[in-house]
Design a protein around this motif. Structure first.
Motif, PDB file in Angstrom:
ATOM      1  N   LEU A 105       0.839  -1.212   0.000  1.00 51.45           N
ATOM      2  CA  LEU A 105       0.000   0.000   0.000  1.00 51.45           C
ATOM      3  C   LEU A 105       0.868   1.254   0.000  1.00 51.45           C
ATOM      4  N   VAL A 106       1.951   1.197   0.777  1.00 52.76           N
ATOM      5  CA  VAL A 106       2.839   2.370   0.853  1.00 52.76           C
ATOM      6  C   VAL A 106       3.710   2.456  -0.402  1.00 52.76           C
ATOM      7  N   ALA A 107       4.302   1.314  -0.796  1.00 48.67           N
ATOM      8  CA  ALA A 107       5.218   1.333  -1.953  1.00 48.67           C
ATOM      9  C   ALA A 107       4.491   1.762  -3.225  1.00 48.67           C
ATOM     10  N   GLY A 108       3.221   1.363  -3.359  1.00 50.29           N
ATOM     11  CA  GLY A 108       2.449   1.715  -4.556  1.00 50.29           C
ATOM     12  C   GLY A 108       1.861   3.113  -4.506  1.00 50.29           C
ATOM     13  N   GLY A 109       2.018   3.786  -3.373  1.00 54.56           N
ATOM     14  CA  GLY A 109       1.531   5.156  -3.259  1.00 54.56           C
ATOM     15  C   GLY A 109       0.049   5.267  -2.928  1.00 54.56           C
ATOM     16  N   SER A 110      -0.611   4.141  -2.624  1.00 56.80           N
ATOM     17  CA  SER A 110      -2.037   4.210  -2.277  1.00 56.80           C
ATOM     18  C   SER A 110      -2.242   4.901  -0.943  1.00 56.80           C
ATOM     19  N   LEU A 111      -1.324   4.650  -0.009  1.00 59.94           N
ATOM     20  CA  LEU A 111      -1.411   5.254   1.323  1.00 59.94           C
ATOM     21  C   LEU A 111      -0.026   5.711   1.758  1.00 59.94           C
ATOM     22  N   GLY A 112       0.000   6.679   2.655  1.00 57.32           N
ATOM     23  CA  GLY A 112       1.246   7.039   3.315  1.00 57.32           C
ATOM     24  C   GLY A 112       1.398   6.193   4.572  1.00 57.32           C
ATOM     25  N   GLU A 113       2.627   6.131   5.096  1.00 56.73           N
ATOM     26  CA  GLU A 113       2.829   5.331   6.322  1.00 56.73           C
ATOM     27  C   GLU A 113       1.910   5.806   7.448  1.00 56.73           C
ATOM     28  N   ALA A 114       1.685   7.118   7.501  1.00 58.11           N
ATOM     29  CA  ALA A 114       0.869   7.676   8.589  1.00 58.11           C
ATOM     30  C   ALA A 114      -0.606   7.300   8.457  1.00 58.11           C
ATOM     31  N   ASP A 115      -0.982   6.734   7.297  1.00 55.21           N
ATOM     32  CA  ASP A 115      -2.377   6.301   7.102  1.00 55.21           C
ATOM     33  C   ASP A 115      -2.594   4.870   7.572  1.00 55.21           C
ATOM     34  N   LEU A 116      -1.551   4.287   8.185  1.00 56.38           N
ATOM     35  CA  LEU A 116      -1.640   2.882   8.595  1.00 56.38           C
ATOM     36  C   LEU A 116      -1.484   2.738  10.103  1.00 56.38           C
ATOM     37  N   THR A 117      -2.324   1.878  10.700  1.00 59.32           N
ATOM     38  CA  THR A 117      -2.069   1.387  12.058  1.00 59.32           C
ATOM     39  C   THR A 117      -1.938  -0.120  11.955  1.00 59.32           C
ATOM     40  N   LEU A 118      -0.859  -0.646  12.548  1.00 61.62           N
ATOM     41  CA  LEU A 118      -0.531  -2.065  12.401  1.00 61.62           C
ATOM     42  C   LEU A 118      -0.392  -2.677  13.791  1.00 61.62           C
ATOM     43  N   SER A 119      -1.031  -3.828  13.996  1.00 55.31           N
ATOM     44  CA  SER A 119      -0.923  -4.444  15.315  1.00 55.31           C
ATOM     45  C   SER A 119      -0.219  -5.786  15.229  1.00 55.31           C
ATOM     46  N   CYS A 120       0.423  -6.148  16.332  1.00 53.71           N
ATOM     47  CA  CYS A 120       1.112  -7.430  16.455  1.00 53.71           C
ATOM     48  C   CYS A 120       1.144  -7.798  17.933  1.00 53.71           C
ATOM     49  N   ARG A 121       1.557  -9.039  18.212  1.00 51.26           N
ATOM     50  CA  ARG A 121       1.700  -9.456  19.617  1.00 51.26           C
ATOM     51  C   ARG A 121       3.118  -9.202  20.115  1.00 51.26           C
ATOM     52  N   SER A 122       4.081  -9.456  19.223  1.00 52.63           N
ATOM     53  CA  SER A 122       5.488  -9.325  19.612  1.00 52.63           C
ATOM     54  C   SER A 122       5.953  -7.888  19.380  1.00 52.63           C
TER      55      SER A 122
END
Ligand SMILES: NC(=O)c1ccc[n+]([C@@H]2O[C@H](COP(=O)([O-])OP(=O)(O)OC[C@H]3O[C@@H](n4cnc5c(N)ncnc54)[C@H](OP(=O)(O)O)[C@@H]3O)[C@@H](O)[C@H]2O)c1
Length: 259
Positions: free
Chosen positions: A20-37
């Motif tokens: 999404l970021v590499a293709g220019g659809s979204l900026g990094e700031a448009d993403l929230t990413l969750s994980c356990r570790s």
């Protein structure tokens, strides 16, 4: 549009986020990413969290990308929000009931998402709008191509077909390389020959835009070396082995529903 990916550090979730970021659809700031570790260190401009509820609050679109066995432990509500699940074997009804939204989509990508070549079929619940469909297409096209299909049964079947992605061609490649090495070819040459052959085959089938059965028939009709190889493979049960494998994959996909 703000997109939250639960399991955003994983194989598929990570590939989607980076695409999404590499293709220019979204900026990094448009993403929230969750994980356990601990967060993995890439996409440092995205919001990383262990809190799925925080992710849901920040996001317009929530992507569920945890393994099916981890789904029961996901503690999140998303009343009225668009939720796109890439999980194998988890139904629209289950997701809608747990998250409190009727705007639910099941999409089934494959690992070629890493190189922008996933084929991703998807199906939508009744409350999904045309604007939602446009958002889903943006996600699907960031990692390749796809089609909306009419039923979850098609998604369950394709989980073991296109969802397996490179797995079956890699299995074929392994058998081809093993035979070549057994016949004395240097492993590096055997590997290059087989991988280049698979890449060339994909490009040829794409360019011809015809039923691959026509390509096979052309080789059989040629009545040369290839025809002998094809007919011996078929006589040894090639088609039956593929059907048996797909049957086992479908059974596993359906069994996940009750897990
Ligand atoms: N891989 C494929 O080829 C493929 C193809 C089609 C569909 N799928 C589906 O895609 C989904 C993801 O598969 P995957 O291969 O990407 O698996 P994966 O690499 O194991 O990624 C799943 C991620 O989910 C995270 N996770 C688990 N519980 C969590 C929680 N409570 N909160 C936040 N994150 C959590 C894990 O984070 P930690 O590492 O921090 O524990 C893990 O990195 C699965 O449902 C699978 O059926 C996969």
């Amino acid at each position: 549009m703000h997109v939250g990916i639960i399991g955003g550090n994983g194989w598929i979730g990570g590939a989607l986020a980076r695409a999404l970021v590499a293709g220019g659809s979204l900026g990094e700031a448009d993403l929230t990413l969750s994980c356990r570790s601990a967060p993995p260190g890439w996409l440092p401009g995205a919001r990383w969290t262990r809190d799925s509820r925080e992710l849901a609050e920040r996001s317009d679109v929530i992507v569920l990308s945890v393994r099916p066995q981890d789904w029961p432990a996901i503690d999140v509500a998303a009343p009225g929000k668009l939720v796109v699940s890439v999980m194998a074997g988890v139904s629209l009804a289950d997701i809608a009931g747990r998250l409190g939204t009727g705007r639910v989509v099941r999409a089934l990508p494959n690992a070629a998402a890493e190189v922008g070549r996933s084929y991703t079929p998807w199906t939508a619940a009744a409350e999904v709008t045309e604007a939602d469909r446009a958002a889903v297409r943006l996600l699907v096209e960031a990692i390749g191509s796809g089609d909306e299909v009419g039923s979850e049964a098609e998604i369950d079947y394709m989980t073991g077909l296109s969802g397996t992605g490179p797995a079956y061609p890699a299995l074929l490649a392994t058998a081809l390389i093993a035979d070549a090495v057994a016949h004395g070819l240097p492993p590096a040459v055997a590997r290059r020959a087989v991988v280049e052959m698979l890449i060339g085959t994909g490009r040829l089938l794409e360019a011809k835009d015809e039923d691959p059965a026509e390509t096979v028939k052309a080789f059989v009709d040629y009545r040369g070396v290839t025809a002998e190889g094809i007919e011996a493979m078929r006589a040894a049960g090639f088609d039956a082995a593929v059907a048996k494998g797909l049957g086992a994959a479908l059974a596993k996909s359906l069994a996940l529903q009750g897990a």
